[in-house]
Design an enzyme around this catalytic site. Structure first.
Site, PDB file in Angstrom:
ATOM      1  N   VAL A  20      40.012  26.572  14.024  1.00  0.00           N
ATOM      2  CA  VAL A  20      40.197  27.411  15.218  1.00  0.00           C
ATOM      3  C   VAL A  20      41.311  26.848  16.094  1.00  0.00           C
ATOM      4  O   VAL A  20      42.162  27.586  16.609  1.00  0.00           O
ATOM      5  CB  VAL A  20      38.885  27.517  16.039  1.00  0.00           C
ATOM      6  CG1 VAL A  20      39.107  28.383  17.274  1.00  0.00           C
ATOM      7  CG2 VAL A  20      37.754  28.101  15.201  1.00  0.00           C
ATOM      8  N   GLY A  44      40.230  17.909  10.246  1.00  0.00           N
ATOM      9  CA  GLY A  44      41.419  18.757  10.246  1.00  0.00           C
ATOM     10  C   GLY A  44      42.568  18.062   9.536  1.00  0.00           C
ATOM     11  O   GLY A  44      42.392  16.985   8.961  1.00  0.00           O
ATOM     12  N   ASP A  64      41.707   9.758  18.733  1.00  0.00           N
ATOM     13  CA  ASP A  64      40.278  10.046  18.673  1.00  0.00           C
ATOM     14  C   ASP A  64      39.810  10.230  20.115  1.00  0.00           C
ATOM     15  O   ASP A  64      39.880   9.289  20.911  1.00  0.00           O
ATOM     16  CB  ASP A  64      39.576   8.863  18.005  1.00  0.00           C
ATOM     17  CG  ASP A  64      38.062   8.995  17.989  1.00  0.00           C
ATOM     18  OD1 ASP A  64      37.527   9.928  18.620  1.00  0.00           O
ATOM     19  OD2 ASP A  64      37.417   8.142  17.350  1.00  0.00           O
ATOM     20  N   TYR A 153      24.792  17.952  15.895  1.00  0.00           N
ATOM     21  CA  TYR A 153      25.768  18.947  16.365  1.00  0.00           C
ATOM     22  C   TYR A 153      25.212  19.719  17.555  1.00  0.00           C
ATOM     23  O   TYR A 153      25.844  19.792  18.617  1.00  0.00           O
ATOM     24  CB  TYR A 153      26.096  19.881  15.205  1.00  0.00           C
ATOM     25  CG  TYR A 153      27.144  20.923  15.488  1.00  0.00           C
ATOM     26  CD1 TYR A 153      28.451  20.563  15.825  1.00  0.00           C
ATOM     27  CD2 TYR A 153      26.842  22.283  15.381  1.00  0.00           C
ATOM     28  CE1 TYR A 153      29.419  21.531  16.061  1.00  0.00           C
ATOM     29  CE2 TYR A 153      27.807  23.246  15.609  1.00  0.00           C
ATOM     30  CZ  TYR A 153      29.093  22.868  15.958  1.00  0.00           C
ATOM     31  OH  TYR A 153      30.054  23.837  16.183  1.00  0.00           O
ATOM     32  N   THR A 183      32.944  31.907  13.179  1.00  0.00           N
ATOM     33  CA  THR A 183      34.306  32.436  13.113  1.00  0.00           C
ATOM     34  C   THR A 183      34.874  32.154  11.723  1.00  0.00           C
ATOM     35  O   THR A 183      34.543  31.135  11.122  1.00  0.00           O
ATOM     36  CB  THR A 183      35.159  31.754  14.209  1.00  0.00           C
ATOM     37  OG1 THR A 183      34.649  32.138  15.482  1.00  0.00           O
ATOM     38  CG2 THR A 183      36.613  32.145  14.129  1.00  0.00           C
TER      39      THR A 183
HETATM   40  P1  NAD Z   1      37.344  22.048  12.314  1.00  0.00           P
HETATM   41  O1  NAD Z   1      36.563  20.951  11.700  1.00  0.00           O
HETATM   42  O2  NAD Z   1      38.264  22.832  11.445  1.00  0.00           O
HETATM   43  O3  NAD Z   1      38.194  21.513  13.547  1.00  0.00           O
HETATM   44  C1  NAD Z   1      37.776  20.444  14.356  1.00  0.00           C
HETATM   45  C2  NAD Z   1      38.990  19.593  14.637  1.00  0.00           C
HETATM   46  O4  NAD Z   1      38.616  18.548  15.538  1.00  0.00           O
HETATM   47  C3  NAD Z   1      39.520  18.895  13.387  1.00  0.00           C
HETATM   48  O5  NAD Z   1      40.917  19.021  13.328  1.00  0.00           O
HETATM   49  C4  NAD Z   1      39.110  17.439  13.562  1.00  0.00           C
HETATM   50  O6  NAD Z   1      39.954  16.558  12.882  1.00  0.00           O
HETATM   51  C5  NAD Z   1      39.142  17.317  15.067  1.00  0.00           C
HETATM   52  N1  NAD Z   1      38.271  16.268  15.608  1.00  0.00           N
HETATM   53  C6  NAD Z   1      36.943  16.095  15.399  1.00  0.00           C
HETATM   54  N2  NAD Z   1      36.481  15.042  16.094  1.00  0.00           N
HETATM   55  C7  NAD Z   1      37.553  14.548  16.769  1.00  0.00           C
HETATM   56  C8  NAD Z   1      37.729  13.477  17.659  1.00  0.00           C
HETATM   57  N3  NAD Z   1      36.711  12.672  18.018  1.00  0.00           N
HETATM   58  N4  NAD Z   1      38.962  13.241  18.171  1.00  0.00           N
HETATM   59  C9  NAD Z   1      40.001  14.032  17.839  1.00  0.00           C
HETATM   60  N5  NAD Z   1      39.891  15.075  16.994  1.00  0.00           N
HETATM   61  C10 NAD Z   1      38.689  15.324  16.467  1.00  0.00           C
HETATM   62  O7  NAD Z   1      36.290  23.006  13.030  1.00  0.00           O
HETATM   63  P2  NAD Z   1      36.502  24.431  13.708  1.00  0.00           P
HETATM   64  O8  NAD Z   1      35.685  25.406  12.975  1.00  0.00           O
HETATM   65  O9  NAD Z   1      37.930  24.703  13.920  1.00  0.00           O
HETATM   66  O10 NAD Z   1      35.780  24.180  15.102  1.00  0.00           O
HETATM   67  C11 NAD Z   1      36.547  23.854  16.262  1.00  0.00           C
HETATM   68  C12 NAD Z   1      35.647  23.821  17.480  1.00  0.00           C
HETATM   69  O11 NAD Z   1      35.037  25.105  17.663  1.00  0.00           O
HETATM   70  C13 NAD Z   1      34.497  22.811  17.374  1.00  0.00           C
HETATM   71  O12 NAD Z   1      34.290  22.216  18.636  1.00  0.00           O
HETATM   72  C14 NAD Z   1      33.323  23.665  16.992  1.00  0.00           C
HETATM   73  O13 NAD Z   1      32.112  23.108  17.444  1.00  0.00           O
HETATM   74  C15 NAD Z   1      33.635  24.969  17.694  1.00  0.00           C
HETATM   75  N6  NAD Z   1      32.983  26.093  17.020  1.00  0.00           N
HETATM   76  C16 NAD Z   1      33.503  26.605  15.859  1.00  0.00           C
HETATM   77  C17 NAD Z   1      32.845  27.648  15.231  1.00  0.00           C
HETATM   78  C18 NAD Z   1      33.368  28.256  13.964  1.00  0.00           C
HETATM   79  O14 NAD Z   1      32.732  29.181  13.438  1.00  0.00           O
HETATM   80  N7  NAD Z   1      34.480  27.830  13.423  1.00  0.00           N
HETATM   81  C19 NAD Z   1      31.681  28.175  15.777  1.00  0.00           C
HETATM   82  C20 NAD Z   1      31.175  27.599  16.935  1.00  0.00           C
HETATM   83  C21 NAD Z   1      31.854  26.579  17.568  1.00  0.00           C
END
Ligand code: NAD
Length: 319
Positions: A20, A44, A64, A153, A183
């Site tokens: 996202v 990511g 981080d 989570y 999403t």
């Molecule tokens: P994703 O795993 O593709 O992206 C998460 C990103 O955060 C990754 O690039 C990861 O490397 C980075 N990351 C994680 N911990 C980190 C840290 N401590 N420091 C720096 N970077 C860090 O997941 P996504 O689906 O893109 O989700 C993104 C956000 O949206 C999250 O917070 C998730 O909880 C929220 N979300 C997503 C969905 C969905 O359906 N995709 C639904 C609800 C909430």
């Protein structure tokens, strides 16, 4: 896609190299906003923002967010999206997930406060747990097991919401919370374990689609362009509360699997497998608040969003 965001001068997107986050970075850059993408690449990849590397105003900071971090240029928007998000990832990284929601949110808020920036927390429909109210509106408190496998989570996000709310109420943070429902779209990892990429990967490989339980549990899936529009609409508003961003068009997991088989033209069958512990039975947003206050609602029908996503997976089979 149309961009209705104001021209933020510079946004920080934590987790910007994820699924996202990378779409948020792209839309912001396209709208003329400079972007600092902050990511530790735990789930990511820099590949997700490689297309932005040469764009004016884009920079990538490997950090981080569980440790304090700073940005030495003015920032007027912080979108805190850094967190493992798929069950496979957060079960593999349980403590990092808890700390990204707790310490990471604290540090992202500190960054926003130091710049006087608007702050938006990415929360999740998972705060509703296995809901006893259906559909879920923002006033529902949820039904979450604090020590179940998903708790790393769910509870991290619930804490992050509590912290954001306390900072808004006690310290005047200009903040809001988006509760995102499932999403889907391009740049999801084929093996991240979430239903849409799993089904598409299996269908394109001609393998059976693994549906958990009897497939009667429901989900509401939102195409990523709609989610991005919703997040940026919340950012541009003066709302200071949680806002559901999701698609009220609910379908069962079995219907989703059958739709993916149809749209890929695959000959795959369906295989029923064991359902994970604490897997929610129903999930559907009440988006009345976003409709009323932001005139936002998802615009992309599942057939259209899935067709685009399948095309991306065909072009990126080894992602
Ligand atoms: P994703 O795993 O593709 O992206 C998460 C990103 O955060 C990754 O690039 C990861 O490397 C980075 N990351 C994680 N911990 C980190 C840290 N401590 N420091 C720096 N970077 C860090 O997941 P996504 O689906 O893109 O989700 C993104 C956000 O949206 C999250 O917070 C998730 O909880 C929220 N979300 C997503 C969905 C969905 O359906 N995709 C639904 C609800 C909430």
């Amino acid at each position: 896609m149309p961009v209705s965001t104001p021209r933020w001068r510079r946004a920080v997107v934590t987790g910007g190299a994820g699924f996202v986050g990378s779409h948020l970075c792209t839309t912001l850059i396209d709208s003329g906003t400079a972007v600092v993408c902050v990511d530790d690449f735990c789930t990511g990849s820099p590949d997700n923002v490689a297309h932005l590397a040469d764009r004016d105003g884009f920079s990538l900071l490997r950090a981080d967010v569980t440790r304090p971090f700073g940005v030495d240029r003015p920032v007027d928007l912080v979108l805190h999206f850094a967190s493992p998000a798929s069950p496979g990832d957060y079960l593999r990284l349980p403590v990092h997930t808890l700390e990204s929601g707790s310490l990471g949110t604290r540090n992202a808020i500190a960054l926003a406060r130091s710049h006087g920036a608007r702050f938006v927390l990415a929360s999740t429909s998972e705060v509703y747990g296995d809901p006893q109210q259906h559909p879920q509106n923002e006033r529902y408190w949820g039904h979450v097991n604090p020590v179940g496998p998903r708790s790393v989570y769910d509870e991290a996000k619930r804490y992050a919401e509590a912290l954001t709310t306390a900072e808004i109420n006690a310290h005047g943070l200009n903040g809001a919370i988006v509760r995102l429902f499932n999403t889907y779209g391009s740049r999801m990892r084929a093996h991240d374990g979430r239903a849409v990429p799993t089904f598409i990967r299996q269908a394109l490989a001609g393998e059976p689609l693994t549906v958990t339980g009897d497939g009667g549990q429901t989900r509401s899936i939102t195409y990523v362009d709609d989610t991005v529009e919703g997040v940026l609409a919340v950012a541009a508003s003066d709302l200071a509360q949680p806002v559901n961003i999701g698609n009220p068009a609910e379908m069962t997991v079995l219907q989703l699997a059958r739709l993916v088989v149809e749209l890929t033209g695959s000959g795959s069958g369906i295989e029923f497998v064991e359902r994970p512990t604490d897997d929610p039975s129903v999930r559907c947003p009440d988006i009345g608040l976003a409709r009323d206050k932001l005139q936002w609602e998802p615009r992309t029908p599942a057939v259209e969003g899935l067709t685009r996503t399948i095309a991306w997976f065909r072009e990126n089979p080894e992602n």
